[in-house]
Design a protein around this motif. Structure first.
Motif, PDB file in Angstrom:
ATOM      1  N   ARG A 106      89.851 -17.639   4.306  1.00 25.54           N
ATOM      2  CA  ARG A 106      90.241 -18.042   3.099  1.00 25.54           C
ATOM      3  C   ARG A 106      90.053 -16.835   2.281  1.00 25.54           C
ATOM      4  N   PHE A 107      88.606 -16.331   2.400  1.00 22.75           N
ATOM      5  CA  PHE A 107      88.086 -15.281   1.766  1.00 22.75           C
ATOM      6  C   PHE A 107      89.108 -14.147   1.768  1.00 22.75           C
TER       7      PHE A 107
ATOM      8  N   ALA B 116      90.069 -11.557  -1.137  1.00 22.75           N
ATOM      9  CA  ALA B 116      90.054  -9.919  -1.074  1.00 22.75           C
ATOM     10  C   ALA B 116      91.699  -9.650  -0.787  1.00 22.75           C
ATOM     11  N   HIS B 117      92.375 -10.711  -0.559  1.00 21.12           N
ATOM     12  CA  HIS B 117      93.979 -10.153  -0.533  1.00 21.12           C
ATOM     13  C   HIS B 117      94.258  -9.269   0.433  1.00 21.12           C
TER      14      HIS B 117
ATOM     15  N   ALA C  37      81.905  -8.024   3.860  1.00 20.56           N
ATOM     16  CA  ALA C  37      80.792  -8.698   4.298  1.00 20.56           C
ATOM     17  C   ALA C  37      80.584  -9.988   3.393  1.00 20.56           C
ATOM     18  N   ASN C  38      81.113 -10.168   2.616  1.00 19.99           N
ATOM     19  CA  ASN C  38      80.909 -11.705   2.019  1.00 19.99           C
ATOM     20  C   ASN C  38      81.049 -12.701   2.879  1.00 19.99           C
TER      21      ASN C  38
ATOM     22  N   PHE D 281      79.928 -13.221  -5.223  1.00 24.32           N
ATOM     23  CA  PHE D 281      80.319 -12.199  -4.321  1.00 24.32           C
ATOM     24  C   PHE D 281      79.669 -10.918  -4.392  1.00 24.32           C
ATOM     25  N   MET D 282      79.377  -9.984  -3.596  1.00 24.27           N
ATOM     26  CA  MET D 282      78.799  -8.536  -3.975  1.00 24.27           C
ATOM     27  C   MET D 282      79.653  -7.577  -2.776  1.00 24.27           C
ATOM     28  N   CYS D 283      79.643  -6.448  -3.129  1.00 24.70           N
ATOM     29  CA  CYS D 283      80.499  -5.476  -2.210  1.00 24.70           C
ATOM     30  C   CYS D 283      79.563  -5.089  -1.081  1.00 24.70           C
TER      31      CYS D 283
END
Lengths: 437, 527
Positions: B159-160, B165-166, B195-196, B260-262
């Motif tokens: 789902r993420f 993230a589309h 990586a989230n 989140f973070m990149c």
């Protein structure tokens, strides 16, 4: 696929009267037999009146749950500004069930007509027939019938010249049992993975493409045509028992009987006579032992229960089972119940969509234990464990596949416990258990 | 804003009032109860598949999945009734039957929700006597490894990638108990935010290659901080083992980074562990720099600076506090900074969240305090100025560029090659070693705390600068960074009204920051 038997004199062939009649498959032949008269009549009525007639007739869903069809149609609120959709559930994947297959093979135009009536009644311009992937022959006939109906202007932009638009699309599934579950069917139709959705929202609020949708079984939709032509009273009177179960029902019979096949009888027909008279009883020298009357997911009946059953929605429930889809699986005394149930469990384990934990793990675990018992390696705790797993699998998941796996196991252990126990004592100790103990 | 209807219900005997449309699971949180769950995550659409969060709702025929059931007026919810406990115990047993129970070698151990809830509510034993399912581990690309045997198929990762993230990359392959997370052909977990899924995974099925086998969860020390790697200012937790930074993970803040973070920010922490540090204060003795005491070094620096025109080259990694004190040091001189840039990489599912082009934490703070962004750091350096190099590494700059300065004072963690001729070198802590605030690109002031100790005699930047100002007779000495900030708040309009107490750990916008509403939560129930 073989050809149907001649109707037995005690059958009431209404939907099945043209089974075996090659000519009924074509548009001309179908029209000669009175086809599309009901649609013509329907298109001249206000949609609400159609819903009322169906409501009045007492027609209930023939796919398994038995939900009153008229009531389902009445959930579709007209004038909400959204496109409505009708889905015909032709996925018929319940083991032991093949009535819809016969209906589509022999009377494809009946389904086109039923879809058109249903779509018009619920204010939909589009109907989808979601047909099971393995049904290659019915698919051929359905495709042909839809094309013929379009060419003749019966459906399309200007259905039967009334200016009303009714499109019918045939969509072939890819062969998954769970896509017969209505919300999984909608996902599959949209091009997603065929996983059941959480309800609410119910399909009548948010269904296919997020729009109000009604899903009906093939037999249900086909039955709406004679009801419209002959009136609700005519249909209501065709019941030998409970006023809550009206009309005729197709039963597909398989297993250890002399004459397997599809039979159409009025609701409330005595099951004992059905099995011994219409279906010809058990094979020579054998005795019936058990019946699964409504497809693999309903509780197993002992012969005492089956013989006391009147064939309608309430009658099966009163005798410890359910009418389900009308897929009657007959088991004789030469079969091992453990083996039969292990096979059913394996089916559900294979078909679980894997969303819900209890179903994904429970169906497979049940299968492993059942097969171990079948192979003579069961232990005394296994039956309790099975019942407890079954308990965890019941009423806790998104759809009822998990329940469907637990039901035959639980009813089998309850009603045929001796057969299970006979396999357990003296069985070799399972090597894993030996290692753990 | 339209009035939200409030709903009253009872959860475990406690009266709860929440807005209409809230789920039972979220409502229970307000009553201080965390209903065990796996597939639910507040930053993702509801799936309702793990069936772990089943609770008993009075008058309902079946147990309700609390993540997918909204509250209703007068509802009575039992979370710890026999029926709901039994159901959850059943789910836990089922989740464990094919789980390898390899906790001793699993990175997730100690921060694993499967462990936690099993200890909390599970059975002590298993009745499962059959062989377990096995699938080999798979490299998913990017920083992600998948260990299917540990997977509980909660689908958070799927789902993420789909809804946040589309970039649909993951799926559930197969069905029944053969199901596992699969990767679409030709796709890899190389999305800048992929990586989230490692943080989202409640068990040890999705692991970070970077963190693999580095530490057990219970060996880590944790500090609330801000990611220093771009101007977004994602809230993070810095985790250290033996005074070494080993992992950065996002800390929820719906105003900045949701959950989140990149990957760039997450994996760019090694510079904070670097070893080529200045560990002792130094002053020039003839041709060489000699280490000395802090008192002597501060005195020497004050002597150099006293009465001179000062030019400051600062790093945009420095805190607001340090930059503010540097402005006090300038005495009418100028302050400049430069910032490295890279590609912007948004996370489409969360509004206004991206890896920003400017790769430093406090670009905005520096600008708000009057520092000028330039690529020509020494253009305004006048003949005879004293040059203060604060935190800037002067990479790619030749020593001759500094030649106009009469003296160079370095206040930094590392001695830049180009500033080898400095008169005084004052070693300071780096971003992970001190406390302070930074201002993100939307003008949000956020606190970060100390995650590890600075090496040698390095001191926090604000302390060094405070002492230096004291030696110049300009400012009484500070004992806490909050005191520096209080001074900043009284002397700078933008910072007016802010204090460490009010900023807290979610941050507050500057007085003149553009108004931005809270990030709209991700469409719940979509897909």
């Amino acid at each position: 696929m073989g050809y149907p038997h001649h109707p037995h004199q005690r059958e009431t062939p209404i939907l099945s009267q043209y089974f075996g009649d090659q000519e009924a498959r074509t548009l001309d032949g179908w029209k000669k037999r009175g086809g599309y008269k009901a649609l013509e009549k329907a298109l001249g009525m206000p949609p609400g009146d159609i819903v009322n007639v169906v409501k009045e007739s007492g027609l209930r869903g023939r796919g398994g749950a038995g939900f009153p069809t008229g009531m389902k149609w009445s959930f579709m609120k007209p004038g909400d500004g959204k496109p409505h959709y009708l889905c015909c559930n032709a996925d018929e994947s319940e083991p032991g069930t093949f009535k819809d297959r016969e209906l589509m093979r022999w009377t494809p135009h009946a389904l086109v007509e039923g879809c058109a009536i249903g779509a018009y009644a619920i204010g939909a311009e589009t109907a989808y027939i979601y047909i099971r992937g393995e049904f290659t022959e019915p698919l051929y006939w359905m495709d042909k019938a839809v094309k013929e109906a379009y060419a003749a202007g019966i459906i399309g932009k200007n259905a039967m010249g009334t200016g009303k638009r009714i499109d019918v699309h045939v969509h072939k599934g890819a062969g998954a049992y769970i896509c017969g579950e209505e919300t999984a069917l909608m996902n599959s139709l949209e091009g997603r993975r065929g996983n059941p959705r959480i309800k609410p929202p119910f399909p009548a609020v948010s269904g296919v493409f997020g729009m109000p949708t009604t899903i009906n079984n093939v037999e249900t939709l086909i039955a709406s045509a004679p009801i419209l032509l002959n009136g609700a009273d005519w249909y209501k009177k065709m019941s030998l028992s409970s006023p809550k179960s009206t009309g005729t029902k197709l039963f597909s019979v398989c297993g250890n009987v002399q004459r397997p096949g599809t039979y159409e009888v009025t609701m409330g027909f005595p099951f004992k006579e059905f099995l011994y008279d219409l279906c010809g009883g058990p094979p020579h020298g054998r005795k019936f032992k058990a019946v699964i009357p409504g497809g693999a997911s309903v509780p197993i009946q002992t012969m005492e229960e089956a013989e006391a059953t009147l064939m309608d929605y309430e009658g099966f429930v009163a005798q410890g089972s359910m009418l389900g889809s009308g897929g009657v699986i007959v088991i004789d005394d030469a079969q091992s119940m453990v083996s039969v149930i292990a096979r059913i469990a394996r089916f559900f384990a294979h078909e679980s969509c894997s969303q819900c934990t209890q179903c994904r793990e429970g169906t497979a675990w049940t299968t492993k234990i059942m097969e171990r018992i079948r192979d003579g390696q069961g232990t005394s705790e296994d039956l309790d464990t099975l019942l407890d797993i079954g308990e965890q699998m019941t009423g806790k998941t998104i759809c009822v596949l998990s329940d469907s796996c637990a039901v035959p196991v639980a009813s089998g252990i309850k009603k045929f416990r001796a057969e299970f126990e006979a396999l357990i004592p003296g069985g070799r100790v399972h090597p894993v258990i030996a290692a753990v103990a | 804003m339209p009035e939200t209807k409030m709903v009253n219900l009872t959860i475990e005997g406690r009266p709860v009032t929440v807005p209409d449309g809230t789920t039972i699971l979220e409502a229970a949180k307000t009553a201080g109860i965390l209903i065990p769950h796996y597939c639910y995550h507040p930053g993702l659409p509801v799936a309702g598949v793990c069936r772990m969060c089943l609770v008993e709702v009075e008058k309902a025929p079946k147990l309700a999945p609390s993540c997918a059931t909204t509250v209703a007026e007068g509802q009575v919810v039992h979370i710890y009734s026999d029926k709901s406990l039994d159901a959850r115990k059943g789910v836990l047993e089922m989740l464990l039957i094919n789980h390898p129970l390899d906790c001793p070698i699993c990175d997730q151990s100690g921060e694993c929700e499967l462990q936690d809830y099993t200890y909390q509510e599970g059975r002590a034993d298993s009745r499962y006597r059959e062989p377990k399912r096995f699938n080999p581990a798979e490299d998913f690309g990017g920083d992600v490894i998948y260990v299917p045997n540990r997977c509980i198929l909660c689908t958070r990762c799927v789902r993420f990638m789909d809804d946040v993230a589309h970039e649909p990359t993951l799926n559930v392959s197969e069905r029944g108990d053969r199901a596992l997370i699969g990767k679409f052909e030709g796709r890899d977990m190389t999305h800048p935010w992929a990586a989230n899924v490692i943080d989202l995974c409640p068990v040890g099925a999705l692991l970070s290659k970077d963190f693999l086998n580095k530490a057990r969860a219970w060996e880590l020390d944790r500090a609330s901080s801000i990611c220093p790697n771009c101007t977004q200012g994602c809230n993070v937790i810095m985790e250290t083992r033996e005074n070494q930074l080993v992992r950065m993970r996002p800390r929820p803040n719906e105003e900045v980074n949701a959950f989140f973070m990149c990957d760039y920010g997450r994996l760019n922490y090694r510079w904070m562990n670097e070893k080529n540090r200045v560990e002792l204060p130094m002053v020039r003795r003839g041709d060489a720099l000699a280490s000395t005491s802090w008192e002597a070094a501060i005195t020497a620096a004050a002597r150099v600076l006293n009465g001179k025109s000062v030019s400051v080259v600062a790093s945009p990694m420095l805190s607001n506090e340090a930059l503010f004190l540097l402005t006090q040091l300038m005495q009418g001189g100028s302050g400049v900074f430069r910032v490295t840039e890279g590609e912007e990489a948004p996370l489409p599912g969360v509004p206004d969240l991206a890896l920003r082009r400017e790769r430093a934490a406090n670009v905005h703070g520096a600008e708000a305090l009057g520092f000028k962004k330039t690529n020509d750091l020494f253009g305004s350096l006048k003949q005879g100025d004293v040059l203060v190099v604060a935190g800037e590494d002067l990479a790619g700059i030749d020593a001759s560029a500094l030649s106009r300065a009469s003296d160079v004072v370095v206040i930094s963690s590392v001695l830049p090659e180009a500033a080898k001729n400095a008169s005084v070198v004052l070693p300071i802590a780096n971003f992970s070693e001190e406390e302070g605030t930074v201002t993100n690109l939307r003008g949000r002031v956020q606190r970060f705390t100390q995650a590890k100790q600075a090496p040698g005699e390095s001191r926090p930047s604000w302390l060094v600068l405070g002492d230096l100002l004291g030696a110049l007779g300009k400012q009484s000495n500070f004992f806490l960074p909050s005191e520096v900030f209080a001074q900043l708040a009284t002397s700078n309009k933008s910072f007016a009204g802010l204090s460490y107490d009010t900023i807290g750990f979610k941050g507050l916008p500057l007085a003149d920051a553009p108004k931005s509403g809270p990030k709209t939560p991700i469409a719940v129930g979509a897909a």
